[in-house]
Design a protein around this motif. Structure first.
Motif, PDB file in Angstrom:
ATOM      1  N   VAL A 120       0.912  -0.746   0.228  1.00  0.00           N
ATOM      2  CA  VAL A 120       0.002  -0.211  -0.308  1.00  0.00           C
ATOM      3  C   VAL A 120       0.917   0.939  -0.129  1.00  0.00           C
ATOM      4  N   PRO A 121       0.701   1.665  -1.102  1.00  0.00           N
ATOM      5  CA  PRO A 121       1.879   2.660  -1.113  1.00  0.00           C
ATOM      6  C   PRO A 121       1.074   4.304   0.059  1.00  0.00           C
ATOM      7  N   ALA A 122       2.194   5.098   0.705  1.00  0.00           N
ATOM      8  CA  ALA A 122       1.803   6.147   1.423  1.00  0.00           C
ATOM      9  C   ALA A 122       1.289   6.835   1.209  1.00  0.00           C
ATOM     10  N   ALA A 123       0.887   7.239  -0.197  1.00  0.00           N
ATOM     11  CA  ALA A 123      -0.062   8.284  -0.788  1.00  0.00           C
ATOM     12  C   ALA A 123      -1.695   7.478  -0.601  1.00  0.00           C
ATOM     13  N   ALA A 124      -1.648   6.484  -0.945  1.00  0.00           N
ATOM     14  CA  ALA A 124      -2.474   5.576  -1.190  1.00  0.00           C
ATOM     15  C   ALA A 124      -3.763   5.383   0.561  1.00  0.00           C
ATOM     16  N   LEU A 125      -2.440   5.855   1.937  1.00  0.00           N
ATOM     17  CA  LEU A 125      -2.934   5.397   3.218  1.00  0.00           C
ATOM     18  C   LEU A 125      -4.090   6.307   3.395  1.00  0.00           C
ATOM     19  N   ARG A 126      -5.761   6.214   3.654  1.00  0.00           N
ATOM     20  CA  ARG A 126      -5.830   6.913   4.569  1.00  0.00           C
ATOM     21  C   ARG A 126      -6.285   7.013   6.451  1.00  0.00           C
ATOM     22  N   GLU A 127      -6.082   6.420   6.485  1.00  0.00           N
ATOM     23  CA  GLU A 127      -6.780   6.572   8.211  1.00  0.00           C
ATOM     24  C   GLU A 127      -6.859   4.372   8.996  1.00  0.00           C
ATOM     25  N   ALA A 128      -5.615   4.339   9.674  1.00  0.00           N
ATOM     26  CA  ALA A 128      -5.738   3.577  10.948  1.00  0.00           C
ATOM     27  C   ALA A 128      -6.839   3.748  12.480  1.00  0.00           C
ATOM     28  N   ARG A 129      -7.015   2.522  11.915  1.00  0.00           N
ATOM     29  CA  ARG A 129      -8.189   2.519  14.012  1.00  0.00           C
ATOM     30  C   ARG A 129      -8.232   1.451  14.139  1.00  0.00           C
ATOM     31  N   LEU A 130      -8.295   1.315  15.727  1.00  0.00           N
ATOM     32  CA  LEU A 130      -8.564  -0.002  16.227  1.00  0.00           C
ATOM     33  C   LEU A 130     -10.335  -0.314  16.105  1.00  0.00           C
ATOM     34  N   ASP A 131     -10.852  -1.563  16.025  1.00  0.00           N
ATOM     35  CA  ASP A 131     -11.629  -2.262  15.557  1.00  0.00           C
ATOM     36  C   ASP A 131     -12.115  -3.560  16.279  1.00  0.00           C
ATOM     37  N   LYS A 132     -13.644  -3.524  16.206  1.00  0.00           N
ATOM     38  CA  LYS A 132     -13.908  -5.004  16.594  1.00  0.00           C
ATOM     39  C   LYS A 132     -14.273  -6.261  15.604  1.00  0.00           C
ATOM     40  N   GLY A 133     -14.553  -5.795  15.105  1.00  0.00           N
ATOM     41  CA  GLY A 133     -14.419  -6.731  13.231  1.00  0.00           C
ATOM     42  C   GLY A 133     -14.462  -6.086  11.727  1.00  0.00           C
ATOM     43  N   ILE A 134     -13.727  -7.244  10.971  1.00  0.00           N
ATOM     44  CA  ILE A 134     -13.871  -7.399   9.770  1.00  0.00           C
ATOM     45  C   ILE A 134     -14.519  -8.393   9.267  1.00  0.00           C
ATOM     46  N   ALA A 135     -15.352  -8.773   8.014  1.00  0.00           N
ATOM     47  CA  ALA A 135     -16.192 -10.295   7.246  1.00  0.00           C
ATOM     48  C   ALA A 135     -15.245 -10.843   7.928  1.00  0.00           C
ATOM     49  N   GLY A 136     -16.324 -11.447   9.288  1.00  0.00           N
ATOM     50  CA  GLY A 136     -16.236 -12.322   9.550  1.00  0.00           C
ATOM     51  C   GLY A 136     -15.280 -13.281  10.723  1.00  0.00           C
ATOM     52  N   VAL A 138     -14.250 -11.326  14.712  1.00  0.00           N
ATOM     53  CA  VAL A 138     -15.007 -10.544  15.133  1.00  0.00           C
ATOM     54  C   VAL A 138     -14.302 -10.663  16.298  1.00  0.00           C
ATOM     55  N   LEU A 139     -13.526 -10.429  17.077  1.00  0.00           N
ATOM     56  CA  LEU A 139     -12.570  -9.810  17.907  1.00  0.00           C
ATOM     57  C   LEU A 139     -13.311  -8.656  19.191  1.00  0.00           C
ATOM     58  N   THR A 140     -12.696  -8.955  20.610  1.00  0.00           N
ATOM     59  CA  THR A 140     -12.317  -7.967  21.658  1.00  0.00           C
ATOM     60  C   THR A 140     -12.449  -6.451  20.866  1.00  0.00           C
ATOM     61  N   GLU A 141     -13.626  -5.599  21.353  1.00  0.00           N
ATOM     62  CA  GLU A 141     -13.175  -3.697  21.124  1.00  0.00           C
ATOM     63  C   GLU A 141     -11.733  -3.834  20.902  1.00  0.00           C
ATOM     64  N   GLY A 142     -11.166  -3.105  20.104  1.00  0.00           N
ATOM     65  CA  GLY A 142      -9.755  -2.545  19.594  1.00  0.00           C
ATOM     66  C   GLY A 142      -8.860  -3.638  19.150  1.00  0.00           C
ATOM     67  N   GLY A 143      -9.341  -5.121  19.414  1.00  0.00           N
ATOM     68  CA  GLY A 143      -8.210  -6.629  19.250  1.00  0.00           C
ATOM     69  C   GLY A 143      -7.792  -6.429  17.588  1.00  0.00           C
ATOM     70  N   LEU A 144      -8.442  -5.081  16.764  1.00  0.00           N
ATOM     71  CA  LEU A 144      -8.220  -5.384  15.321  1.00  0.00           C
ATOM     72  C   LEU A 144      -7.656  -4.342  14.483  1.00  0.00           C
TER      73      LEU A 144
END
Length: 189
Positions: A120-136, A138-144
């Protein structure tokens, strides 16, 4: 008392197993499982066909520069940004795997043994965050660790989980700081 004994002796036990019926049920169940598996596989391939407009993934440059951060963990998949259940399967982005992430000034390098690597080129990066789930997954809050990036005309969320979850905050800060710096430099030019 003899009539009672004779009645007991005359009773026969029921047949224990009807092998033909049992084999029929097992074969029927096996065919049903095979059909469900085949339908799931066809659905996966159809989803990849529908996402065929997604351009080829960027490859790591020959000299990406020194590593700012590195992490080993798991890649849990990619989705359309903001839609955590809309999995992207084109170009191998739907394949879960182990992953080695390296953040450099040029971008984010994702090395996946047994699956397609991508960059992922630096110019294409938009955001980074902590989350709890993605496509099937699910983890604890902030585990992803979820990294949002632009590819073609589509925003993509990619989910990672470090072997050491305490690293996630450092990654969020580093990526968001890098995005902010690149945005400021782009405005000043």
């Amino acid at each position: 008392m003899t009539p009672v004994l004779l009645l007991a002796a005359e009773k026969e036990s029921a047949q224990v197993t009807d092998w033909a019926a049992r084999i029929g049920w097992v074969v029927g169940l096996a065919l049903f499982v095979a059909l469900v598996y085949w339908l799931m596989r066809e659905g996966w391939k159809w989803r990849g066909t529908l996402q065929g407009d997604l351009p080829e993934l960027p490859v790591t440059p020959d000299d990406p520069g020194p590593a700012k951060l590195s992490m080993s963990g798991r890649y849990h998949g990619s989705t359309t940004a903001g839609q955590w259940l809309d999995r992207i399967v084109a170009h191998g982005l739907g394949t879960r795997s182990r992953a080695e992430l390296t953040l450099t000034d040029t971008g984010l390098d994702v090395v996946r043994p047994g699956a397609s690597d991508f960059f992922v080129p630096a110019a294409a990066l938009r955001e980074a965050r902590l989350d709890k789930g993605i496509a099937g997954k699910v983890l604890t809050e902030g585990g992803l660790l979820v990294v949002t990036w632009e590819h073609g005309d589509r925003l993509i969320d990619s989910g990672f989980r470090s072997d050491h979850a305490a690293e996630h905050n450092e990654w969020v800060e580093a990526i968001n700081s890098m995005i902010e710096t690149n945005t400021r430099e782009g405005v000043e030019r």
